[in-house]
Scaffold this active site. Structure first.
Site, PDB file in Angstrom:
ATOM      1  N   LYS A   9      44.139   7.612  93.015  1.00 51.02           N
ATOM      2  CA  LYS A   9      44.327   7.315  91.594  1.00 51.02           C
ATOM      3  C   LYS A   9      44.932   8.532  90.874  1.00 51.02           C
ATOM      4  O   LYS A   9      44.998   9.628  91.439  1.00 51.02           O
ATOM      5  CB  LYS A   9      42.978   6.927  90.985  1.00 51.02           C
ATOM      6  CG  LYS A   9      42.368   5.651  91.599  1.00 51.02           C
ATOM      7  CD  LYS A   9      41.024   5.324  90.949  1.00 51.02           C
ATOM      8  CE  LYS A   9      40.378   4.104  91.592  1.00 51.02           C
ATOM      9  NZ  LYS A   9      39.093   3.743  90.925  1.00 51.02           N
ATOM     10  N   TYR A  49      43.361  -5.207  89.357  1.00 54.59           N
ATOM     11  CA  TYR A  49      41.971  -5.210  88.905  1.00 54.59           C
ATOM     12  C   TYR A  49      41.592  -6.534  88.222  1.00 54.59           C
ATOM     13  O   TYR A  49      40.643  -6.566  87.426  1.00 54.59           O
ATOM     14  CB  TYR A  49      41.716  -4.030  87.976  1.00 54.59           C
ATOM     15  CG  TYR A  49      41.544  -2.710  88.712  1.00 54.59           C
ATOM     16  CD1 TYR A  49      40.541  -2.555  89.687  1.00 54.59           C
ATOM     17  CD2 TYR A  49      42.366  -1.613  88.450  1.00 54.59           C
ATOM     18  CE1 TYR A  49      40.373  -1.361  90.366  1.00 54.59           C
ATOM     19  CE2 TYR A  49      42.199  -0.401  89.124  1.00 54.59           C
ATOM     20  CZ  TYR A  49      41.190  -0.283  90.081  1.00 54.59           C
ATOM     21  OH  TYR A  49      41.018   0.901  90.746  1.00 54.59           O
ATOM     22  N   PHE A  57      34.941  -2.210  80.646  1.00 54.78           N
ATOM     23  CA  PHE A  57      35.718  -1.040  81.060  1.00 54.78           C
ATOM     24  C   PHE A  57      37.163  -1.370  81.443  1.00 54.78           C
ATOM     25  O   PHE A  57      37.959  -0.475  81.735  1.00 54.78           O
ATOM     26  CB  PHE A  57      35.028  -0.301  82.216  1.00 54.78           C
ATOM     27  CG  PHE A  57      34.828  -1.126  83.478  1.00 54.78           C
ATOM     28  CD1 PHE A  57      35.854  -1.309  84.390  1.00 54.78           C
ATOM     29  CD2 PHE A  57      33.597  -1.729  83.745  1.00 54.78           C
ATOM     30  CE1 PHE A  57      35.681  -2.054  85.554  1.00 54.78           C
ATOM     31  CE2 PHE A  57      33.410  -2.480  84.909  1.00 54.78           C
ATOM     32  CZ  PHE A  57      34.462  -2.645  85.811  1.00 54.78           C
ATOM     33  N   ARG A  85      35.704   2.217 103.091  1.00 56.31           N
ATOM     34  CA  ARG A  85      34.742   2.168 101.975  1.00 56.31           C
ATOM     35  C   ARG A  85      33.637   3.201 102.173  1.00 56.31           C
ATOM     36  O   ARG A  85      33.193   3.832 101.222  1.00 56.31           O
ATOM     37  CB  ARG A  85      34.132   0.762 101.856  1.00 56.31           C
ATOM     38  CG  ARG A  85      35.109  -0.318 101.412  1.00 56.31           C
ATOM     39  CD  ARG A  85      35.436  -0.255  99.937  1.00 56.31           C
ATOM     40  NE  ARG A  85      34.331  -0.673  99.095  1.00 56.31           N
ATOM     41  CZ  ARG A  85      34.439  -0.914  97.792  1.00 56.31           C
ATOM     42  NH1 ARG A  85      35.617  -0.790  97.173  1.00 56.31           N
ATOM     43  NH2 ARG A  85      33.397  -1.274  97.089  1.00 56.31           N
ATOM     44  N   THR A  91      30.782   3.638  94.135  1.00 58.68           N
ATOM     45  CA  THR A  91      31.693   3.598  92.982  1.00 58.68           C
ATOM     46  C   THR A  91      31.426   4.740  92.002  1.00 58.68           C
ATOM     47  O   THR A  91      32.359   5.365  91.501  1.00 58.68           O
ATOM     48  CB  THR A  91      31.558   2.236  92.263  1.00 58.68           C
ATOM     49  OG1 THR A  91      31.786   1.196  93.224  1.00 58.68           O
ATOM     50  CG2 THR A  91      32.548   2.110  91.120  1.00 58.68           C
ATOM     51  N   ARG A 102      34.482  10.495  97.162  1.00 56.72           N
ATOM     52  CA  ARG A 102      33.966  10.516  95.782  1.00 56.72           C
ATOM     53  C   ARG A 102      32.774  11.462  95.672  1.00 56.72           C
ATOM     54  O   ARG A 102      32.611  12.147  94.656  1.00 56.72           O
ATOM     55  CB  ARG A 102      33.580   9.099  95.351  1.00 56.72           C
ATOM     56  CG  ARG A 102      34.785   8.200  95.088  1.00 56.72           C
ATOM     57  CD  ARG A 102      34.360   6.747  94.946  1.00 56.72           C
ATOM     58  NE  ARG A 102      35.453   5.860  94.560  1.00 56.72           N
ATOM     59  CZ  ARG A 102      35.379   4.539  94.579  1.00 56.72           C
ATOM     60  NH1 ARG A 102      34.261   3.942  94.977  1.00 56.72           N
ATOM     61  NH2 ARG A 102      36.415   3.806  94.212  1.00 56.72           N
ATOM     62  N   ASN A 112      37.064   8.423  89.645  1.00 61.33           N
ATOM     63  CA  ASN A 112      36.496   8.457  90.997  1.00 61.33           C
ATOM     64  C   ASN A 112      37.538   8.549  92.105  1.00 61.33           C
ATOM     65  O   ASN A 112      37.306   8.143  93.231  1.00 61.33           O
ATOM     66  CB  ASN A 112      35.503   7.300  91.196  1.00 61.33           C
ATOM     67  CG  ASN A 112      36.148   5.940  91.108  1.00 61.33           C
ATOM     68  OD1 ASN A 112      37.371   5.838  90.961  1.00 61.33           O
ATOM     69  ND2 ASN A 112      35.360   4.895  91.213  1.00 61.33           N
ATOM     70  N   HIS A 115      40.852   4.447  95.412  1.00 55.89           N
ATOM     71  CA  HIS A 115      40.532   3.017  95.558  1.00 55.89           C
ATOM     72  C   HIS A 115      40.624   2.626  97.029  1.00 55.89           C
ATOM     73  O   HIS A 115      41.497   3.092  97.745  1.00 55.89           O
ATOM     74  CB  HIS A 115      41.531   2.159  94.773  1.00 55.89           C
ATOM     75  CG  HIS A 115      41.449   0.704  95.135  1.00 55.89           C
ATOM     76  ND1 HIS A 115      40.529  -0.151  94.567  1.00 55.89           N
ATOM     77  CD2 HIS A 115      42.129  -0.037  96.058  1.00 55.89           C
ATOM     78  CE1 HIS A 115      40.664  -1.357  95.109  1.00 55.89           C
ATOM     79  NE2 HIS A 115      41.628  -1.311  96.013  1.00 55.89           N
ATOM     80  N   GLU A 126      45.764  -7.222  98.311  1.00 51.80           N
ATOM     81  CA  GLU A 126      46.212  -5.977  97.694  1.00 51.80           C
ATOM     82  C   GLU A 126      47.448  -5.404  98.388  1.00 51.80           C
ATOM     83  O   GLU A 126      48.369  -4.912  97.728  1.00 51.80           O
ATOM     84  CB  GLU A 126      45.067  -4.956  97.680  1.00 51.80           C
ATOM     85  CG  GLU A 126      43.949  -5.390  96.732  1.00 51.80           C
ATOM     86  CD  GLU A 126      42.727  -4.485  96.734  1.00 51.80           C
ATOM     87  OE1 GLU A 126      41.874  -4.668  95.850  1.00 51.80           O
ATOM     88  OE2 GLU A 126      42.622  -3.602  97.604  1.00 51.80           O
TER      89      GLU A 126
END
Ligand code: UDP
Ligand code: MG
Length: 149
Positions: A9, A49, A57, A85, A91, A102, A112, A115, A126
């Site tokens: 990100k 998203y 948010f 993951r 998260t 993270r 964070n 993704h 995706e």
């Protein structure tokens, strides 16, 4: 072979963590099959998203993800969706275990770093959203037999 979508990100890019993310996935033994840096459009951010559209948010998330360049990647390997993951962590970075990306580099949930797709079907959606098929390379690393039994 399974594939997942990973994106560093804007905070991860600004903080110089692109190399560290790639290093960890390479070191694990996964194969990089797609990679690009891009300025994300509002349309792409909202589609990516989409599941969070009704969340409070959401506007801030879309504003953040479009605020600077993102590095989008596709990684391939056995069990890569779930493994990625785990490598990424929870998260909320304050709840992410040390040793995860993270957990090692983040504090706030809205900053964070990275993704990763949450399921195989999500990954397929995706990857299709972010990459053209000709942007993905199918190749077998010569190290395969030292990574897979
Ligand atoms: N997010 C946020 N505030 C929240 C929950 C989520 O800013 O209260 C952001 C955060 O960047 C997160 C993204 O929205 O990574 C997507 O949320 P999700 O629950 O899907 O988490 P992820 O799959 O990224 O772990
Ligand atoms: Mg998610």
């Amino acid at each position: 072979m399974e594939r997942t979508f990973i994106a560093v990100k804007p905070d991860g890019v600004q903080r110089g963590l692109v190399g560290e993310v790639i290093r960890r996935f390479e070191a694990k033994g996964f194969t990089l099959v797609g990679l690009k840096l891009l300025q994300v459009s509002k349309d792409l951010a909202e589609q990516h998203y989409g599941e969070h559209q009704e969340k409070p948010f959401f506007p801030g998330l879309v504003a953040f993800i479009t605020s600077g360049p993102v590095v989008a990647m596709v990684w391939e390997g056995k069990g890569v969706v779930a493994a990625a993951r785990k490598m990424i962590g929870a998260t909320n970075p304050l709840n992410s275990e040390p040793g995860t990306l993270r957990g090692d580099y983040g504090i706030d949930i809205g900053r964070n770093i990275i993704h990763g797709s949450d399921a195989v079907e999500t990954a397929q959606r995706e990857i299709g959203l972010w990459f053209q098929s000709e942007e993905l390379a199918s190749w077998e690393p010569s190290l395969s037999s030292w990574i897979y039994e």
